[in-house]
Design a protein around this motif. Structure first.
Motif, PDB file in Angstrom:
ATOM      1  N   THR A 139       1.437   5.112  -6.876  1.00 53.78           N
ATOM      2  CA  THR A 139       0.590   3.937  -6.690  1.00 53.78           C
ATOM      3  C   THR A 139       1.479   2.701  -6.691  1.00 53.78           C
ATOM      4  N   ILE A 140       0.963   1.617  -6.112  1.00 52.10           N
ATOM      5  CA  ILE A 140       1.720   0.362  -6.081  1.00 52.10           C
ATOM      6  C   ILE A 140       0.749  -0.802  -6.136  1.00 52.10           C
ATOM      7  N   THR A 141       1.104  -1.813  -6.927  1.00 49.11           N
ATOM      8  CA  THR A 141       0.302  -3.024  -7.001  1.00 49.11           C
ATOM      9  C   THR A 141       0.818  -4.033  -5.985  1.00 49.11           C
ATOM     10  N   PRO A 169      -1.444   7.751  -2.509  1.00 45.48           N
ATOM     11  CA  PRO A 169      -1.749   7.224  -3.843  1.00 45.48           C
ATOM     12  C   PRO A 169      -1.879   8.298  -4.916  1.00 45.48           C
ATOM     13  N   GLY A 170      -1.976   9.572  -4.518  1.00 50.72           N
ATOM     14  CA  GLY A 170      -1.963  10.643  -5.505  1.00 50.72           C
ATOM     15  C   GLY A 170      -0.553  11.010  -5.943  1.00 50.72           C
ATOM     16  N   SER A 222       0.853  -1.191   0.000  1.00 49.35           N
ATOM     17  CA  SER A 222       0.000   0.000   0.000  1.00 49.35           C
ATOM     18  C   SER A 222       0.885   1.237   0.000  1.00 49.35           C
ATOM     19  N   SER A 223       0.301   2.357  -0.450  1.00 49.87           N
ATOM     20  CA  SER A 223       1.013   3.633  -0.519  1.00 49.87           C
ATOM     21  C   SER A 223       0.329   4.636   0.390  1.00 49.87           C
ATOM     22  N   VAL A 250       5.493   0.063  -9.014  1.00 54.62           N
ATOM     23  CA  VAL A 250       5.255   1.429  -8.551  1.00 54.62           C
ATOM     24  C   VAL A 250       5.150   2.365  -9.741  1.00 54.62           C
TER      25      VAL A 250
END
Length: 218
Positions: free
Chosen positions: A90-92, A86-87, A82-83, A97
């Motif tokens: 972002t990360i999966t 996120p603005g 998690s980030s 990233v």
């Protein structure tokens, strides 16, 4: 004599209770589990690149360590990322990233180890693009935007040069700072201004697979 025996008996019982508590993990001193090589004790998070420019991407990684500092494979353990911003980035859950804003974020990884969640964090910095221009042009080949990636400064303008072939510019996904779409157009120069920092993907829906993006930097 009876009093002496009673005192000895009480002392013996107190010693027995203390021994039982110690063997069961009771008492004031907790029992510290032994350090075992090859058994996961902690995880460590990192990124391949930091800082990176807005519009760029990088890979976040997590490795396991035992109590002696040795590497431990995570195997099939569930990993989630998690980030904190996120603005900005972002990360999966695969650790991919994308820098979509400017600033610093904390990336957190959680690894499910049986009933225990082991966590780690790493800091990522996303920077502006130096000397981003105030104006930029995007031309159109039959099925290609040229260039497919365009950089413009915050508040700048991108001019889309339409040819005799039908094209449109549809922002996908539509983000809070996305300008209005350009519907099917030919033989025209159409401009769009970008008042918000970010990365804005777009498609020509007339020609599937014809895609581009605008990177807006401070």
């Amino acid at each position: 004599m009876r009093d002496v025996k009673q005192i000895v008996s009480k002392v013996w019982r107190a010693a027995l209770v203390a021994a039982v508590l110690t063997s069961c993990g009771g008492g004031d001193s907790p029992v510290t589990p032994p350090v075992v090589a090859g058994v996961l004790a902690t995880v460590v998070a990192s990124t391949v690149d930091s800082p990176l420019e807005i519009g760029q991407g990088t890979q976040a990684t997590v490795v396991g360590r035992d109590g002696l500092g040795g590497a431990v494979a995570l195997g099939s353990r569930a990993v989630t990322w998690s980030s904190s911003g996120p603005g900005i980035a972002t990360i999966t859950n695969n650790g991919i990233v994308a820098g979509i804003g400017v600033g610093s974020v904390t990336l957190t990884v959680n690894v499910q180890d049986g009933n225990t969640v082991r966590s780690a964090t790493t800091t990522l910095v996303v920077t502006a693009i130096a000397d981003a221009p105030l104006t930029a042009d995007v031309s159109m080949a039959p099925q290609l935007f040229i260039p497919s990636q365009t950089v413009v400064k915050l508040g700048g303008t991108v001019r889309f040069q339409f040819t005799p072939i039908d094209h449109n510019v549809i922002w996908s996904p539509r983000l809070p700072g996305s300008p209005s779409d350009i519907l099917v157009t030919t033989n025209a120069l159409v401009s769009r201004t970008f008042p918000t920092v970010g990365v804005y993907p777009f498609d020509c829906t007339v020609h599937p697979g014809m895609s581009g993006r605008i990177i807006v930097s401070p």
